[in-house]
Design a protein around this motif. Sequence first.
Motif, mmCIF file in Angstrom:
data_model
loop_
_atom_site.group_PDB
_atom_site.id
_atom_site.type_symbol
_atom_site.label_atom_id
_atom_site.label_comp_id
_atom_site.label_asym_id
_atom_site.label_seq_id
_atom_site.Cartn_x
_atom_site.Cartn_y
_atom_site.Cartn_z
ATOM 1 N N LYS A 1 46.619 98.575 34.918
ATOM 2 C CA LYS A 1 46.050 97.208 36.006
ATOM 3 C C LYS A 1 45.420 96.157 34.954
ATOM 4 O O LYS A 1 45.906 95.222 35.280
ATOM 5 C CB LYS A 1 45.324 97.986 36.929
ATOM 6 C CG LYS A 1 44.839 96.777 37.716
ATOM 7 C CD LYS A 1 43.667 97.199 38.885
ATOM 8 C CE LYS A 1 43.088 96.093 39.785
ATOM 9 N NZ LYS A 1 41.906 96.542 40.877
ATOM 10 N N ASN A 2 44.795 96.706 33.953
ATOM 11 C CA ASN A 2 44.039 95.743 33.215
ATOM 12 C C ASN A 2 44.973 94.934 32.341
ATOM 13 O O ASN A 2 45.002 93.867 31.997
ATOM 14 C CB ASN A 2 42.953 96.543 32.255
ATOM 15 C CG ASN A 2 41.819 97.177 33.109
ATOM 16 O OD1 ASN A 2 41.382 96.339 34.051
ATOM 17 N ND2 ASN A 2 41.192 98.125 32.499
ATOM 18 N N ARG A 3 46.022 95.895 31.827
ATOM 19 C CA ARG A 3 47.316 95.253 31.028
ATOM 20 C C ARG A 3 47.970 94.176 31.837
ATOM 21 O O ARG A 3 48.526 93.448 31.366
ATOM 22 C CB ARG A 3 48.128 96.489 30.389
ATOM 23 C CG ARG A 3 47.322 97.290 28.969
ATOM 24 C CD ARG A 3 48.212 98.294 28.691
ATOM 25 N NE ARG A 3 47.638 99.015 27.737
ATOM 26 C CZ ARG A 3 48.045 99.879 26.925
ATOM 27 N NH1 ARG A 3 49.261 100.288 27.206
ATOM 28 N NH2 ARG A 3 47.659 100.579 26.167
ATOM 29 N N LYS A 4 48.235 94.613 32.919
ATOM 30 C CA LYS A 4 49.001 93.457 33.920
ATOM 31 C C LYS A 4 48.294 92.329 33.906
ATOM 32 O O LYS A 4 48.877 91.234 33.983
ATOM 33 C CB LYS A 4 49.324 94.156 35.161
ATOM 34 C CG LYS A 4 50.504 95.393 34.882
ATOM 35 C CD LYS A 4 50.749 95.755 36.432
ATOM 36 C CE LYS A 4 51.915 96.777 36.462
ATOM 37 N NZ LYS A 4 52.127 97.403 37.752
ATOM 38 N N GLU A 5 46.996 92.497 34.328
ATOM 39 C CA GLU A 5 45.995 91.267 34.522
ATOM 40 C C GLU A 5 46.056 90.528 33.160
ATOM 41 O O GLU A 5 46.249 89.234 33.165
ATOM 42 C CB GLU A 5 44.749 91.536 35.019
ATOM 43 C CG GLU A 5 44.829 92.184 36.267
ATOM 44 C CD GLU A 5 43.516 92.432 36.770
ATOM 45 O OE1 GLU A 5 42.369 92.508 36.046
ATOM 46 O OE2 GLU A 5 43.039 92.826 37.800
ATOM 47 N N LEU A 6 45.795 91.134 32.035
ATOM 48 C CA LEU A 6 45.861 90.730 30.698
ATOM 49 C C LEU A 6 47.207 89.834 30.493
ATOM 50 O O LEU A 6 47.267 88.847 30.086
ATOM 51 C CB LEU A 6 45.619 91.561 29.708
ATOM 52 C CG LEU A 6 45.319 91.115 28.182
ATOM 53 C CD1 LEU A 6 44.278 90.025 27.891
ATOM 54 C CD2 LEU A 6 45.132 92.224 27.014
ATOM 55 N N HIS A 7 48.256 90.597 30.698
ATOM 56 C CA HIS A 7 49.693 89.872 30.507
ATOM 57 C C HIS A 7 49.791 88.840 31.130
ATOM 58 O O HIS A 7 50.406 87.690 30.819
ATOM 59 C CB HIS A 7 50.589 90.983 30.999
ATOM 60 C CG HIS A 7 52.044 90.617 30.504
ATOM 61 N ND1 HIS A 7 52.862 89.980 31.484
ATOM 62 C CD2 HIS A 7 52.901 90.774 29.594
ATOM 63 C CE1 HIS A 7 54.084 89.672 31.172
ATOM 64 N NE2 HIS A 7 54.060 90.279 29.905
ATOM 65 N N GLU A 8 49.250 88.747 32.675
ATOM 66 C CA GLU A 8 49.628 87.197 33.466
ATOM 67 C C GLU A 8 48.715 86.489 32.869
ATOM 68 O O GLU A 8 49.277 85.276 32.709
ATOM 69 C CB GLU A 8 48.898 87.892 34.766
ATOM 70 C CG GLU A 8 49.940 88.779 35.534
ATOM 71 C CD GLU A 8 49.545 89.089 37.026
ATOM 72 O OE1 GLU A 8 48.445 88.692 37.262
ATOM 73 O OE2 GLU A 8 50.007 90.010 37.601
ATOM 74 N N LYS A 9 47.492 86.665 32.509
ATOM 75 C CA LYS A 9 46.504 85.647 31.806
ATOM 76 C C LYS A 9 47.227 85.095 30.303
ATOM 77 O O LYS A 9 47.065 83.812 30.162
ATOM 78 C CB LYS A 9 45.265 86.087 31.836
ATOM 79 C CG LYS A 9 44.692 86.380 32.934
ATOM 80 C CD LYS A 9 43.031 86.728 32.782
ATOM 81 C CE LYS A 9 42.445 86.987 34.059
ATOM 82 N NZ LYS A 9 41.073 87.607 33.685
#
Length: 298
Positions: free
Chosen positions: A134-142
């Motif tokens: 989840k953190n990586r997805k959020e980081l990837h989006e940002k």
Amino acid sequence: MAAEPVVSLELGLEDLDITNEDLNFAELSESLSRVAGNKLVSDALRGKGQQNDNIREQAKDLEVTLRQVEVESIEGYVSESGNLQELHEQILECDGVLDSMEDLLGRFLGDLSEISSEIKHIQKESLNLNVKLKNRKELHEKLSVFADNMQIPPSLIDVVLDSEVNSAEYLTSLQLLHKKLNFLRTSKDAQSSLAFQDVAPELSKLENKAVSKVKAFLLEQFSILRKPKTNIQIQQQNRLLRLKGFVSFIKQHNQVAYSEVRTNYTETVGNVLLSHFRVYLSHVSGLEVRVAAKGDVV
């Protein structure tokens, strides 16, 4: 048949207490000897003797039977000794199997305990991986948004610098340029990044160039309204309304240029309308008819 005379037996047993443990057998024997000559007592004693003999014979028969049964039991045990030995061995074998099963079940229980611990560990790791994912997805989006807004595509540069303002892709390029400039000026992450020092000057150059070209284009379009016999209403509906995207861009990125464009438009439209109004007044003046004054003779 004459009835037998009733014989009164006085045995002197009135004081005899058979429930007392201290029984006096001498007194009992003396009492029995006194009535030994009585026929009833004699018959009863003889019958008792015969009964005792029968009991002895039955006891002997029972003893013989018991011995016979004992012998038969021993013989049966001896004859079944092989089976008993086999049964004993089978019982021992079953004990061994049960012991091995107990050991196997113990190991299986231990394995289950280890598996349970591994499952708990896997569940914990799965939760950790879900959080990381989840953190990586959020980081990837940002990062995707950041990278998309911080890069300057070569096509954007080519369109803004070389293409005509009235081309189909120019307004789309202006919208993309506006998006990147807005992100660069509102995002604290962008302003604190190392790429800001490289991207900001280039976007600023593109902004100035785009404002200059759009301003010149709008002024050129407004000059058409000054041509004689130009229908302003038709020009506004068919041409000028399509330019609202350019006006919006220049208003958001250069207030000075927007003020010049707005002033030019208002002056142009005002002059044209004033010219039309003067022409209208001149035509109306030509239609004026002199009316007789009060000094004229009728």
